[in-house]
Scaffold this motif. Sequence first.
Motif, short mmCIF file in Angstrom:
data_model
loop_
_atom_site.label_atom_id
_atom_site.label_comp_id
_atom_site.label_asym_id
_atom_site.label_seq_id
_atom_site.Cartn_x
_atom_site.Cartn_y
_atom_site.Cartn_z
N TYR A 100 -35.21 48.85 3.72
CA TYR A 100 -34.38 48.05 4.60
C TYR A 100 -32.92 48.36 4.29
CZ TYR A 100 -33.10 43.82 7.21
OH TYR A 100 -32.59 42.93 8.13
N LEU A 101 -32.23 49.03 5.21
CA LEU A 101 -30.82 49.35 5.03
C LEU A 101 -29.97 48.27 5.70
CD1 LEU A 101 -30.81 53.16 5.86
CD2 LEU A 101 -30.70 52.10 3.61
N THR A 102 -28.98 47.79 4.99
CA THR A 102 -28.07 46.78 5.54
C THR A 102 -26.66 47.35 5.55
OG1 THR A 102 -29.46 45.02 4.62
CG2 THR A 102 -27.24 44.41 5.32
N SER A 103 -26.07 47.44 6.73
CA SER A 103 -24.66 47.81 6.86
C SER A 103 -23.86 46.52 6.86
CB SER A 103 -24.42 48.55 8.18
OG SER A 103 -25.13 49.75 8.21
N TRP A 104 -22.85 46.46 6.00
CA TRP A 104 -22.04 45.25 5.84
C TRP A 104 -20.67 45.42 6.49
CZ3 TRP A 104 -23.94 40.82 3.76
CH2 TRP A 104 -25.13 40.92 3.05
N TRP A 105 -20.25 44.40 7.23
CA TRP A 105 -18.91 44.34 7.82
C TRP A 105 -18.17 43.17 7.21
CZ3 TRP A 105 -22.70 46.58 10.70
CH2 TRP A 105 -22.36 47.67 11.51
N ILE A 106 -16.85 43.16 7.41
CA ILE A 106 -16.03 42.03 7.00
C ILE A 106 -15.51 41.37 8.27
CG2 ILE A 106 -13.94 41.29 5.79
CD1 ILE A 106 -14.39 43.65 3.86
N GLY A 107 -15.71 40.06 8.33
CA GLY A 107 -15.28 39.29 9.49
C GLY A 107 -14.26 38.24 9.08
N GLN A 108 -13.78 37.54 10.10
CA GLN A 108 -12.80 36.49 9.85
C GLN A 108 -13.01 35.33 10.81
OE1 GLN A 108 -8.74 37.55 10.84
NE2 GLN A 108 -9.42 38.91 12.49
N ILE A 109 -12.58 34.16 10.34
CA ILE A 109 -12.52 32.98 11.18
C ILE A 109 -11.13 32.39 11.03
CG2 ILE A 109 -14.99 32.44 11.18
CD1 ILE A 109 -14.40 30.35 8.95
N PRO A 110 -10.61 31.72 12.07
CA PRO A 110 -9.27 31.15 11.97
C PRO A 110 -9.25 29.87 11.13
CG PRO A 110 -10.23 30.63 14.11
CD PRO A 110 -11.20 31.55 13.39
N GLU A 111 -8.05 29.41 10.84
CA GLU A 111 -7.88 28.20 10.04
C GLU A 111 -8.57 27.00 10.70
OE1 GLU A 111 -4.31 25.72 7.82
OE2 GLU A 111 -3.81 27.18 9.35
N ASN A 112 -8.49 26.94 12.02
CA ASN A 112 -9.07 25.81 12.75
C ASN A 112 -10.46 26.15 13.31
OD1 ASN A 112 -8.27 27.66 14.65
ND2 ASN A 112 -7.28 26.18 16.00
N ALA A 113 -11.20 27.00 12.64
CA ALA A 113 -12.53 27.41 13.10
C ALA A 113 -13.43 26.20 13.29
CB ALA A 113 -13.16 28.39 12.11
N VAL A 114 -14.14 26.22 14.39
CA VAL A 114 -15.08 25.14 14.70
C VAL A 114 -16.47 25.56 14.24
CG1 VAL A 114 -16.13 23.80 16.57
CG2 VAL A 114 -13.69 24.40 16.67
N HIS A 115 -17.10 24.72 13.46
CA HIS A 115 -18.47 24.98 13.01
C HIS A 115 -19.43 24.36 14.03
CE1 HIS A 115 -22.22 24.29 10.79
NE2 HIS A 115 -21.93 25.48 10.29
N THR A 116 -20.38 25.16 14.48
CA THR A 116 -21.39 24.69 15.43
C THR A 116 -22.72 24.58 14.70
OG1 THR A 116 -20.22 25.87 17.19
CG2 THR A 116 -22.47 25.14 17.66
N LYS A 117 -23.39 23.46 14.85
CA LYS A 117 -24.68 23.25 14.19
C LYS A 117 -25.81 23.82 15.04
CE LYS A 117 -23.37 19.19 11.64
NZ LYS A 117 -23.79 17.91 11.12
N ASN A 118 -26.92 24.12 14.37
CA ASN A 118 -28.16 24.55 15.02
C ASN A 118 -28.00 25.82 15.86
OD1 ASN A 118 -29.46 22.24 13.94
ND2 ASN A 118 -28.65 21.02 15.62
N THR A 119 -27.29 26.79 15.33
CA THR A 119 -27.09 28.06 16.05
C THR A 119 -28.15 29.09 15.70
OG1 THR A 119 -25.56 28.72 14.31
CG2 THR A 119 -24.60 27.75 16.29
N GLY A 120 -28.91 28.85 14.66
CA GLY A 120 -29.87 29.84 14.19
C GLY A 120 -31.24 29.72 14.83
N MET A 121 -32.09 30.63 14.43
CA MET A 121 -33.48 30.64 14.87
C MET A 121 -34.20 29.43 14.25
SD MET A 121 -33.39 33.31 16.71
CE MET A 121 -35.08 33.75 17.06
N PRO A 122 -35.41 29.10 14.73
CA PRO A 122 -36.11 27.93 14.19
C PRO A 122 -36.28 27.97 12.66
CG PRO A 122 -37.18 28.64 16.21
CD PRO A 122 -36.11 29.67 15.89
#
Length: 191
Positions: A100-122
Amino acid sequence: MVIFQPSTHKVVVIYDTRDKYWFFPRGRKDMGESLETTAIREAYEESGYQAEFLPLYIPTQAPAPPSERSRYDLPNTEPFYVTMSSWSPRRGNRRMGGEYLTSWWIGQIPENAVHTKNTGMPDEQTYTSHLCTYEQAMGLVFGSERDVLRYAWAVYVHTLETQERQRRAQARQSQTPADNTEPKAARRATT
């Protein structure tokens, strides 16, 4: 994806309350999906934050097009790390072993990032996201993810230092006297 919040220099770390471990968002790509799209989608599904790629000064051996050699001097959003895990075939099961090969990226979120619940798979509904300092995150993740975080942090800090050097150089350039355009003879006449 390792997700930074540049305004606080914190990193998003996910905790699985069912299996009791900390990790960074990752997952398999869907058929026909690009790796970049997968990274953004998985980051959102597992963390609840809508991240975007963070342009960084990442060392790369990837060639730039001949007409664009200046790209080497610019921040980029290329993957910064690759990890590999493998598994053995199971007895009595038709499933073969693999890697299993995993390519990793670096991301960003802003200071006022909104967290959303229940976004994932079951099976991801037990994931909770936490904004942690680098030191806290290093104490939480384990295995190859510690190496991933260590390198991501080094690239992030290198980028901040590079940007600060560039800012100082630009400030020095803007402080040069604007009167240098006056002819030398006219300057001597006034002194």
